[in-house]
Motif scaffolding. Structure first.
Motif, PDB file in Angstrom:
ATOM      1  N   GLU A   2      -6.271 -12.432   9.349  1.00 50.66           N
ATOM      2  CA  GLU A   2      -6.433 -12.548  10.792  1.00 50.66           C
ATOM      3  C   GLU A   2      -5.724 -11.394  11.470  1.00 50.66           C
ATOM      4  O   GLU A   2      -4.644 -10.973  11.061  1.00 50.66           O
ATOM      5  CB  GLU A   2      -5.869 -13.876  11.292  1.00 50.66           C
ATOM      6  CG  GLU A   2      -6.603 -15.074  10.730  1.00 50.66           C
ATOM      7  CD  GLU A   2      -6.032 -16.372  11.265  1.00 50.66           C
ATOM      8  OE1 GLU A   2      -6.612 -17.416  10.965  1.00 50.66           O
ATOM      9  OE2 GLU A   2      -5.013 -16.315  11.978  1.00 50.66           O
ATOM     10  N   ASP A   8      -6.295 -14.662  20.639  1.00 49.89           N
ATOM     11  CA  ASP A   8      -7.262 -15.757  20.660  1.00 49.89           C
ATOM     12  C   ASP A   8      -7.094 -16.644  21.886  1.00 49.89           C
ATOM     13  O   ASP A   8      -8.046 -17.306  22.320  1.00 49.89           O
ATOM     14  CB  ASP A   8      -7.117 -16.599  19.393  1.00 49.89           C
ATOM     15  CG  ASP A   8      -7.555 -15.842  18.153  1.00 49.89           C
ATOM     16  OD1 ASP A   8      -8.336 -14.885  18.318  1.00 49.89           O
ATOM     17  OD2 ASP A   8      -7.118 -16.190  17.038  1.00 49.89           O
ATOM     18  N   ARG A  11      -9.502 -15.674  24.723  1.00 48.87           N
ATOM     19  CA  ARG A  11     -10.951 -15.664  24.518  1.00 48.87           C
ATOM     20  C   ARG A  11     -11.619 -16.611  25.502  1.00 48.87           C
ATOM     21  O   ARG A  11     -11.106 -17.687  25.810  1.00 48.87           O
ATOM     22  CB  ARG A  11     -11.302 -16.036  23.084  1.00 48.87           C
ATOM     23  CG  ARG A  11     -10.810 -15.021  22.065  1.00 48.87           C
ATOM     24  CD  ARG A  11     -11.354 -15.325  20.688  1.00 48.87           C
ATOM     25  NE  ARG A  11     -10.854 -14.394  19.691  1.00 48.87           N
ATOM     26  CZ  ARG A  11     -11.371 -13.215  19.451  1.00 48.87           C
ATOM     27  NH1 ARG A  11     -12.423 -12.807  20.136  1.00 48.87           N
ATOM     28  NH2 ARG A  11     -10.858 -12.419  18.530  1.00 48.87           N
ATOM     29  N   ILE A 112     -17.082  -3.560  22.036  1.00 51.46           N
ATOM     30  CA  ILE A 112     -16.496  -4.640  21.241  1.00 51.46           C
ATOM     31  C   ILE A 112     -14.969  -4.524  21.305  1.00 51.46           C
ATOM     32  O   ILE A 112     -14.413  -3.428  21.129  1.00 51.46           O
ATOM     33  CB  ILE A 112     -16.977  -4.574  19.783  1.00 51.46           C
ATOM     34  CG1 ILE A 112     -18.507  -4.648  19.732  1.00 51.46           C
ATOM     35  CG2 ILE A 112     -16.360  -5.685  18.952  1.00 51.46           C
ATOM     36  CD1 ILE A 112     -19.081  -4.399  18.348  1.00 51.46           C
ATOM     37  N   THR A 114     -11.598  -5.596  19.498  1.00 49.98           N
ATOM     38  CA  THR A 114     -11.087  -6.098  18.230  1.00 49.98           C
ATOM     39  C   THR A 114      -9.567  -6.146  18.274  1.00 49.98           C
ATOM     40  O   THR A 114      -8.914  -5.094  18.291  1.00 49.98           O
ATOM     41  CB  THR A 114     -11.543  -5.201  17.064  1.00 49.98           C
ATOM     42  OG1 THR A 114     -12.967  -5.177  17.014  1.00 49.98           O
ATOM     43  CG2 THR A 114     -10.997  -5.711  15.742  1.00 49.98           C
ATOM     44  N   PHE A 116      -5.907  -6.477  16.709  1.00 42.73           N
ATOM     45  CA  PHE A 116      -5.300  -6.232  15.406  1.00 42.73           C
ATOM     46  C   PHE A 116      -3.800  -6.096  15.600  1.00 42.73           C
ATOM     47  O   PHE A 116      -3.307  -5.986  16.736  1.00 42.73           O
ATOM     48  CB  PHE A 116      -5.887  -4.987  14.736  1.00 42.73           C
ATOM     49  CG  PHE A 116      -5.573  -3.703  15.445  1.00 42.73           C
ATOM     50  CD1 PHE A 116      -4.539  -2.881  15.018  1.00 42.73           C
ATOM     51  CD2 PHE A 116      -6.305  -3.303  16.555  1.00 42.73           C
ATOM     52  CE1 PHE A 116      -4.242  -1.707  15.679  1.00 42.73           C
ATOM     53  CE2 PHE A 116      -6.018  -2.118  17.221  1.00 42.73           C
ATOM     54  CZ  PHE A 116      -4.985  -1.327  16.773  1.00 42.73           C
ATOM     55  N   VAL A 134      -5.038  -3.886  20.681  1.00 43.86           N
ATOM     56  CA  VAL A 134      -6.469  -4.195  20.798  1.00 43.86           C
ATOM     57  C   VAL A 134      -7.237  -2.878  20.779  1.00 43.86           C
ATOM     58  O   VAL A 134      -6.801  -1.882  21.363  1.00 43.86           O
ATOM     59  CB  VAL A 134      -6.760  -4.998  22.078  1.00 43.86           C
ATOM     60  CG1 VAL A 134      -6.374  -4.229  23.323  1.00 43.86           C
ATOM     61  CG2 VAL A 134      -8.229  -5.401  22.146  1.00 43.86           C
ATOM     62  N   TRP A 137     -14.306  -0.441  20.953  1.00 44.58           N
ATOM     63  CA  TRP A 137     -15.187   0.468  20.249  1.00 44.58           C
ATOM     64  C   TRP A 137     -16.628   0.004  20.414  1.00 44.58           C
ATOM     65  O   TRP A 137     -16.902  -1.093  20.893  1.00 44.58           O
ATOM     66  CB  TRP A 137     -14.825   0.533  18.762  1.00 44.58           C
ATOM     67  CG  TRP A 137     -14.856  -0.800  18.064  1.00 44.58           C
ATOM     68  CD1 TRP A 137     -13.914  -1.793  18.137  1.00 44.58           C
ATOM     69  CD2 TRP A 137     -15.883  -1.298  17.194  1.00 44.58           C
ATOM     70  NE1 TRP A 137     -14.290  -2.874  17.369  1.00 44.58           N
ATOM     71  CE2 TRP A 137     -15.484  -2.602  16.775  1.00 44.58           C
ATOM     72  CE3 TRP A 137     -17.089  -0.777  16.728  1.00 44.58           C
ATOM     73  CZ2 TRP A 137     -16.254  -3.367  15.915  1.00 44.58           C
ATOM     74  CZ3 TRP A 137     -17.860  -1.540  15.862  1.00 44.58           C
ATOM     75  CH2 TRP A 137     -17.435  -2.811  15.468  1.00 44.58           C
ATOM     76  N   ARG A 153     -17.394  -4.233  11.209  1.00 42.28           N
ATOM     77  CA  ARG A 153     -16.354  -4.881  12.012  1.00 42.28           C
ATOM     78  C   ARG A 153     -15.057  -5.023  11.218  1.00 42.28           C
ATOM     79  O   ARG A 153     -13.969  -4.723  11.706  1.00 42.28           O
ATOM     80  CB  ARG A 153     -16.831  -6.248  12.506  1.00 42.28           C
ATOM     81  CG  ARG A 153     -17.967  -6.168  13.518  1.00 42.28           C
ATOM     82  CD  ARG A 153     -18.452  -7.565  13.876  1.00 42.28           C
ATOM     83  NE  ARG A 153     -19.532  -7.508  14.869  1.00 42.28           N
ATOM     84  CZ  ARG A 153     -19.347  -7.628  16.181  1.00 42.28           C
ATOM     85  NH1 ARG A 153     -18.124  -7.811  16.658  1.00 42.28           N
ATOM     86  NH2 ARG A 153     -20.369  -7.570  17.016  1.00 42.28           N
ATOM     87  N   PHE A 154     -15.163  -5.504  10.003  1.00 38.56           N
ATOM     88  CA  PHE A 154     -13.982  -5.673   9.172  1.00 38.56           C
ATOM     89  C   PHE A 154     -13.374  -4.326   8.808  1.00 38.56           C
ATOM     90  O   PHE A 154     -12.145  -4.169   8.779  1.00 38.56           O
ATOM     91  CB  PHE A 154     -14.357  -6.456   7.903  1.00 38.56           C
ATOM     92  CG  PHE A 154     -13.174  -6.835   7.056  1.00 38.56           C
ATOM     93  CD1 PHE A 154     -12.247  -7.757   7.514  1.00 38.56           C
ATOM     94  CD2 PHE A 154     -12.996  -6.269   5.808  1.00 38.56           C
ATOM     95  CE1 PHE A 154     -11.155  -8.115   6.721  1.00 38.56           C
ATOM     96  CE2 PHE A 154     -11.916  -6.620   5.018  1.00 38.56           C
ATOM     97  CZ  PHE A 154     -10.986  -7.550   5.471  1.00 38.56           C
ATOM     98  N   ALA A 157     -11.392  -2.985  11.774  1.00 37.70           N
ATOM     99  CA  ALA A 157     -10.118  -3.692  11.934  1.00 37.70           C
ATOM    100  C   ALA A 157      -9.104  -3.235  10.895  1.00 37.70           C
ATOM    101  O   ALA A 157      -7.919  -3.013  11.213  1.00 37.70           O
ATOM    102  CB  ALA A 157     -10.348  -5.199  11.828  1.00 37.70           C
TER     103      ALA A 157
END
Length: 301
Positions: A2, A8, A11, A112, A114, A116, A134, A137, A153-154, A157
């Motif tokens: 995560e 979160d 969101r 997007i 993301t 991290f 954050v 992108w 996406r992964f 990150a």
């Protein structure tokens, strides 16, 4: 794994996000319409329905379901033909050849976000920090995002987290805390250099939070206080240096002009009396000095 768990909480409600329900319904309705049309045509020609008619209608419906697609305004579909890249499709409705062409990936070309982070990342002076950030992108080349990397996406990150740990490891804790904007720029350049070949561009990287161990709060507070005292003393000494230089120039000026010095004394005396609203007791010798000077000047007149 995560990334940016703290993000979160911010969101939005999933029900308020854009969905593909309408696009899916269009495909399903067209497939159902084709199924019913085949059954109706069979019944009109043969006068009755059979298992063969249902099977044929089902095959036609599945063919329509697999060949009619709808992409939303921000989506692009990567079409493969017999395993090779064929074209990009969308937005809107488009068609593919059943069993020969297939839509392998739908790429979202919106911005997007993301989240991290890096937990207990060591700085150059071996201080563990928890940093939350954050990454903003977007995918500008859907073909590369599909064919050059397995999960873009992964991968983005992971790349961002690795770049963050590397940047923290090359700076001291004070530099990380005080130069957040420069750290943002450094992270953006590092991530951009790695993901450009995947058809991805990085819009910005922003550090959300930097958590320092509680054991170091007192030490860093003392260090900050000592630095403030040092800066205050330096500023005071610089001011004294400037004042002494000015006083030296004034003393040199008054050393050659006794009248100006006497006038300055009188002016300072007047200002002191005016500000405080008090009286001044002048010694007799002080007044005799003025009388003597006026006596010297009277014969000349």
């Amino acid at each position: 794994m995560e990334f940016g768990v703290a993000a979160d909480a911010y969101r939005s409600d999933p029900s308020k996000k854009a969905t593909r329900n309408g696009a899916v319904m269009v495909t399903v309705v067209l497939a159902l319409a084709a199924f019913l049309a085949v059954l109706g045509a069979w019944y009109a020609l043969a006068g009755a329905l059979s298992l063969v008619a249902i099977a044929v209608a089902l095959v036609v419906g599945l063919a329509v379901l697999s060949s009619v697609h709808v992409c939303l305004e921000w989506e692009r579909a990567v079409i493969m033909r017999l395993g090779r890249f064929s074209r990009l499709a969308g937005p809107g409705i488009f068609f593919s050849i059943p069993l020969i062409e297939f839509c392998t990936l739908r790429v979202d070309q919106r911005t997007i976000a993301t989240p991290f982070g890096a937990e207990e990342a060591l700085t150059s002076d071996l201080v563990p920090l928890d940093v939350d950030a954050v990454l903003f992108w977007m995918i500008w080349d859907p073909e590369k995002a599909c064919t050059e990397v397995e999960d873009c996406r992964f991968a983005v990150a992971l790349t961002a987290q690795t770049a963050l740990r590397d940047a923290i490891g090359r700076a001291s804790v004070s530099n990380v805390v005080m130069r957040r904007h420069q750290l943002d720029q450094e992270l953006q350049e590092a991530v951009e250099a790695k993901v450009t070949d995947w058809g991805i561009t990085v819009l910005s990287v922003e550090i959300r939070d930097i958590i320092i161990p509680k054991e170091l709060h007192g030490v860093m507070s003392l260090e900050a206080q000592a630095e403030c005292r040092k800066n205050a003393r330096i500023a005071l000494m610089e001011a004294e240096r400037d004042v002494s230089a000015i006083l030296q120039e004034v003393a040199e000026t008054y050393s050659y002009d006794d009248i100006a010095l006497s006038l300055r004394k009188m002016h300072l005396t007047y200002e002191g009396m005016q500000d405080n609203g008090s009286s001044l007791v002048v010694p007799s010798a002080y007044s005799e000095g003025f009388a003597k000077e006026s006596g010297k000047e009277s014969p000349e007149r």
